[in-house]
Design a protein around this motif. Structure first.
Motif, PDB file in Angstrom:
ATOM      1  N   PRO A  43      20.701  -1.580 -11.780  1.00 38.42           N
ATOM      2  CA  PRO A  43      21.592  -2.748 -11.823  1.00 38.42           C
ATOM      3  C   PRO A  43      21.159  -3.802 -10.810  1.00 38.42           C
ATOM      4  N   ALA A  44      21.274  -5.076 -11.221  1.00 33.16           N
ATOM      5  CA  ALA A  44      20.811  -6.167 -10.357  1.00 33.16           C
ATOM      6  C   ALA A  44      21.702  -6.316  -9.130  1.00 33.16           C
ATOM      7  N   GLN A  45      21.073  -6.728  -8.034  1.00 30.54           N
ATOM      8  CA  GLN A  45      21.829  -7.113  -6.833  1.00 30.54           C
ATOM      9  C   GLN A  45      21.348  -8.501  -6.439  1.00 30.54           C
ATOM     10  N   THR A  46      22.102  -9.135  -5.561  1.00 30.69           N
ATOM     11  CA  THR A  46      21.646 -10.447  -5.106  1.00 30.69           C
ATOM     12  C   THR A  46      20.587 -10.259  -4.030  1.00 30.69           C
ATOM     13  N   ASP A  47      19.503 -10.997  -4.163  1.00 28.00           N
ATOM     14  CA  ASP A  47      18.449 -10.950  -3.147  1.00 28.00           C
ATOM     15  C   ASP A  47      18.877 -11.897  -2.023  1.00 28.00           C
ATOM     16  N   PRO A  48      19.132 -11.371  -0.816  1.00 28.72           N
ATOM     17  CA  PRO A  48      19.668 -12.248   0.239  1.00 28.72           C
ATOM     18  C   PRO A  48      18.648 -13.280   0.715  1.00 28.72           C
ATOM     19  N   ALA A  49      17.360 -12.974   0.578  1.00 27.31           N
ATOM     20  CA  ALA A  49      16.332 -13.906   1.089  1.00 27.31           C
ATOM     21  C   ALA A  49      15.122 -13.856   0.172  1.00 27.31           C
ATOM     22  N   PRO A  50      15.205 -14.563  -0.991  1.00 27.20           N
ATOM     23  CA  PRO A  50      14.067 -14.518  -1.910  1.00 27.20           C
ATOM     24  C   PRO A  50      12.773 -14.930  -1.211  1.00 27.20           C
ATOM     25  N   LEU A  51      11.714 -14.216  -1.542  1.00 20.30           N
ATOM     26  CA  LEU A  51      10.417 -14.458  -0.917  1.00 20.30           C
ATOM     27  C   LEU A  51       9.864 -15.811  -1.377  1.00 20.30           C
ATOM     28  N   GLU A  52       9.480 -16.644  -0.415  1.00 20.37           N
ATOM     29  CA  GLU A  52       8.959 -17.964  -0.795  1.00 20.37           C
ATOM     30  C   GLU A  52       7.632 -18.309  -0.143  1.00 20.37           C
ATOM     31  N   HIS A  53       7.274 -17.576   0.920  1.00 15.90           N
ATOM     32  CA  HIS A  53       6.045 -17.911   1.643  1.00 15.90           C
ATOM     33  C   HIS A  53       5.188 -16.663   1.813  1.00 15.90           C
ATOM     34  N   TRP A  54       3.892 -16.851   1.742  1.00 20.88           N
ATOM     35  CA  TRP A  54       2.954 -15.733   1.957  1.00 20.88           C
ATOM     36  C   TRP A  54       1.862 -16.202   2.888  1.00 20.88           C
ATOM     37  N   SER A  55       1.409 -15.247   3.701  1.00 17.55           N
ATOM     38  CA  SER A  55       0.419 -15.632   4.707  1.00 17.55           C
ATOM     39  C   SER A  55      -0.887 -16.056   4.038  1.00 17.55           C
ATOM     40  N   GLU A  56      -1.271 -15.338   2.979  1.00 22.30           N
ATOM     41  CA  GLU A  56      -2.568 -15.637   2.349  1.00 22.30           C
ATOM     42  C   GLU A  56      -2.340 -15.906   0.862  1.00 22.30           C
ATOM     43  N   PRO A  57      -2.658 -17.114   0.349  1.00 21.73           N
ATOM     44  CA  PRO A  57      -2.296 -17.417  -1.046  1.00 21.73           C
ATOM     45  C   PRO A  57      -3.302 -16.879  -2.068  1.00 21.73           C
ATOM     46  N   THR A  58      -3.723 -15.635  -1.886  1.00 19.33           N
ATOM     47  CA  THR A  58      -4.592 -14.992  -2.873  1.00 19.33           C
ATOM     48  C   THR A  58      -3.761 -13.955  -3.613  1.00 19.33           C
ATOM     49  N   ALA A  59      -4.297 -13.447  -4.735  1.00 17.97           N
ATOM     50  CA  ALA A  59      -3.545 -12.441  -5.485  1.00 17.97           C
ATOM     51  C   ALA A  59      -3.218 -11.247  -4.584  1.00 17.97           C
ATOM     52  N   ARG A  60      -4.212 -10.746  -3.883  1.00 16.25           N
ATOM     53  CA  ARG A  60      -3.976  -9.591  -3.002  1.00 16.25           C
ATOM     54  C   ARG A  60      -3.017  -9.931  -1.869  1.00 16.25           C
ATOM     55  N   GLY A  61      -3.197 -11.133  -1.276  1.00 16.02           N
ATOM     56  CA  GLY A  61      -2.349 -11.547  -0.161  1.00 16.02           C
ATOM     57  C   GLY A  61      -0.892 -11.652  -0.588  1.00 16.02           C
ATOM     58  N   ILE A  62      -0.663 -12.234  -1.748  1.00 14.95           N
ATOM     59  CA  ILE A  62       0.711 -12.410  -2.239  1.00 14.95           C
ATOM     60  C   ILE A  62       1.329 -11.034  -2.512  1.00 14.95           C
ATOM     61  N   PHE A  63       0.554 -10.154  -3.106  1.00 16.45           N
ATOM     62  CA  PHE A  63       1.101  -8.827  -3.399  1.00 16.45           C
ATOM     63  C   PHE A  63       1.384  -8.030  -2.130  1.00 16.45           C
ATOM     64  N   ALA A  64       0.518  -8.199  -1.125  1.00  9.91           N
ATOM     65  CA  ALA A  64       0.753  -7.487   0.137  1.00  9.91           C
ATOM     66  C   ALA A  64       2.065  -7.984   0.758  1.00  9.91           C
ATOM     67  N   THR A  65       2.297  -9.298   0.711  1.00  9.60           N
ATOM     68  CA  THR A  65       3.536  -9.858   1.269  1.00  9.60           C
ATOM     69  C   THR A  65       4.745  -9.356   0.476  1.00  9.60           C
ATOM     70  N   LEU A  66       4.598  -9.333  -0.848  1.00  4.54           N
ATOM     71  CA  LEU A  66       5.711  -8.859  -1.698  1.00  4.54           C
ATOM     72  C   LEU A  66       6.047  -7.400  -1.373  1.00  4.54           C
ATOM     73  N   LEU A  67       5.006  -6.602  -1.200  1.00  5.14           N
ATOM     74  CA  LEU A  67       5.212  -5.189  -0.901  1.00  5.14           C
ATOM     75  C   LEU A  67       5.963  -5.011   0.418  1.00  5.14           C
ATOM     76  N   GLU A  68       5.518  -5.748   1.421  1.00  5.07           N
ATOM     77  CA  GLU A  68       6.143  -5.626   2.738  1.00  5.07           C
ATOM     78  C   GLU A  68       7.607  -6.070   2.683  1.00  5.07           C
ATOM     79  N   ASP A  69       7.828  -7.198   2.012  1.00 12.06           N
ATOM     80  CA  ASP A  69       9.185  -7.741   1.882  1.00 12.06           C
ATOM     81  C   ASP A  69      10.092  -6.755   1.143  1.00 12.06           C
ATOM     82  N   THR A  70       9.526  -6.152   0.087  1.00  9.52           N
ATOM     83  CA  THR A  70      10.317  -5.213  -0.714  1.00  9.52           C
ATOM     84  C   THR A  70      10.691  -3.992   0.126  1.00  9.52           C
TER      85      THR A  70
END
Ligand code: FAD
Length: 452
Positions: free
Chosen positions: A230-257
């Motif tokens: 079931p969905a919940q509200t994301d209190p702080a949707p991810l908007e910035h990543w340190s490195e704008p590459t595919a791997r960099g964005i995924f690493a940031t998403l993983l850490e945030d998650t």
């Protein structure tokens, strides 16, 4: 007296699935649209491929409330319609993943309202060719039609034949074709290529039809879609990543998650909020980064993105624990035809080779994304004439940021739009009903203020 009112526009919509239907419904509200003609080659108005499904176990892949409505104003339209028609008596979360035909009923009911009012006319017909004249577009089926604005809502093309498999009637490329699975008998051995949503649908289907033999599924990584929550509200949707590459964005998403999971927010919520950024990230990315994503991260992303209803995930677990389903990570090296089936050689991820016999091989690898390979006569004629060209990284058709087709010379074709899967190369995240609706609403908003 000369009238200053702008010319009213005649619209053609090619494809009567969800995309074509939502487009017709939204356009019908615009006073500057004179007429709407919807063409569908199989007459699947309001349903298209996905929602023409007939089995109760062919379910929508999100809970009903996430499917939205038909317009910007009715964000809970489908859920409201289910309640109004007495169909929302859900006992648990899994029950809210209703059969796909129910969503088809909903869209078809909305479409039939505008058809009944005379605002749109349905034609069961295949459009084979489109040509631009100085002032309009000519569409050809058996006859010739003239329109000012054209929406191409062609849907998901069938997969191409899988490489390395000798072509015989025992290899099924289009599992959604009517009756495709009917010749499979209960004691047959089936190899399913692909482990995504379509493959899961097919496995459940075969099991419900009484298949007695274990089914083998194979994909490069052997990853099944994960379970929904079931969905919940994301209190702080991810908007910035340190490195704008595919791997960099995924690493940031993983850490945030991980941080959010530690605070009790399910990973599914992070994935769903991140998904809203995909179109922009894909558009901004370089060709190389898009390729890196497709090669290394796509499979991992897809199992998190396209999820299963909890009870469907449990059915798969049960089949695996009973040894009725074997999921392999690896690739098919060859599939040689033998009488009534195949001898298959598989290279397993990690290095070992294995042999198996299969009475049937089912290609569930998903729609073909390279439009120079699909069989749709309209697309082939558009690529040949140069009124369209292939999209970014060879995917779909090239469109600008408002879904207008770009021709071979790079010129934007005013009044000629592509919606949904064909725009994969431009926006990537274009398959779900919600993405399709947003594309349409953006175009229709623009048409309110411009003439085409
Ligand atoms: C099996 C399956 C399950 C899915 N489940 C979900 C889900 O649960 N939730 C979700 O959000 N999304 C789901 N999707 C994603 C799905 O792509 C969209 O929701 C939506 O159905 C796509 O609609 P469409 O109108 O673009 O395509 P389609 O439904 O494929 O419709 C396209 C129509 O165009 C017609 N057509 C094509 N070429 C021509 C031509 N030249 N002339 C005339 N007619 C033509 C075709 O006959 C077809 O009827 C699913 C997809 C599939 C394949």
């Amino acid at each position: 007296m000369i009238s200053n009112s702008p010319k009213r526009r005649r619209v053609a919509i090619v494809g009567g699935g969800v995309a074509g239907s939502l487009a017709a419904i939204a356009l019908a509200k615009l006073p500057q649209i004179e007429s709407i003609a919807v063409f569908d080659r199989v007459g699947a108005f309001g349903r298209g491929l996905a929602y023409s499904a007939k089995s109760p176990w062919h379910r929508i892949n999100v809970p009903a409330y996430k499917m939205g409505g038909v317009g910007a104003e009715d964000t809970e339209g489908f859920a409201d319609w289910l309640a109004a028609t007495g169909q929302s008596d859900w006992r648990d979360y899994s029950d809210s993943f209703v059969p796909r035909w129910v969503y088809g009923d909903y869209i078809a009911a909305q479409l039939s309202k505008i058809a009944a009012s005379g605002r749109a006319i349905m034609h069961t017909d295949v459009i084979k060719h489109i040509e631009r004249t100085q002032s309009d577009y000519q569409l050809t089926s058996g006859q010739c039609w003239t329109f000012d604005i054209v929406f191409l809502c062609l849907g998901n093309p069938s997969p191409s034949p899988f490489p390395g498999i000798e072509s015989t009637p025992r290899s099924i490329t289009d599992v959604w074709a009517t009756g495709a699975l009917d010749p499979i008998r209960s004691h047959d051995r089936v190899l399913v290529i692909g482990t995504g949503a379509t493959a899961v649908d097919v496995v459940i289907d075969l099991h419900r039809r009484g298949l007695q033999q274990p089914i083998t599924m194979i994909s490069r990584r052997g990853l099944l879609p994960l379970i929904d929550a079931p969905a919940q509200t994301d209190p702080a949707p991810l908007e910035h990543w340190s490195e704008p590459t595919a791997r960099g964005i995924f690493a940031t998403l993983l850490e945030d998650t991980r941080h959010k999971m530690a605070a009790g927010i399910p990973w599914q919520t992070s994935v769903d909020t991140f998904r809203l950024q995909i179109a922009r990230l894909w558009t901004d990315a370089s060709r190389t980064e898009r390729e890196r994503f497709s090669r290394h991260l796509r499979a991992i992303w897809l199992v998190h993105r396209h999820r299963l209803a909890p009870d469907v995930a449990q059915s798969l677990d049960k089949l695996q624990s009973e040894r009725s389903l074997d999921v392999l990570a690896g690739r098919i090296v060859s599939a040689k035809a033998r009488p009534a089936g195949y001898n298959v050689t598989i290279h397993r991820r990690g290095g070992t080779a294995m042999q198996m016999t299969a009475d049937w091989i089912l290609n569930c690898t998903g729609p073909e994304e390279r439009y120079d390979r699909i069989e749709n006569p309209l697309v082939q004629s558009m690529l040949a004439s140069g009124i369209a060209r292939r999209g970014n990284n060879g995917l779909g058709l090239d469109v600008d940021d408002t879904c207008r087709i770009v021709d071979r010379s790079g010129t934007v074709q005013t009044g000629l739009y592509a919606i949904g899967h064909a725009t994969r190369g431009a926006f990537w995240e274009v398959t779900a009903a919600t993405n399709i609706r947003q594309q349409i609403l953006n175009v229709v908003d623009m048409l309110k203020t411009t003439s085409s």
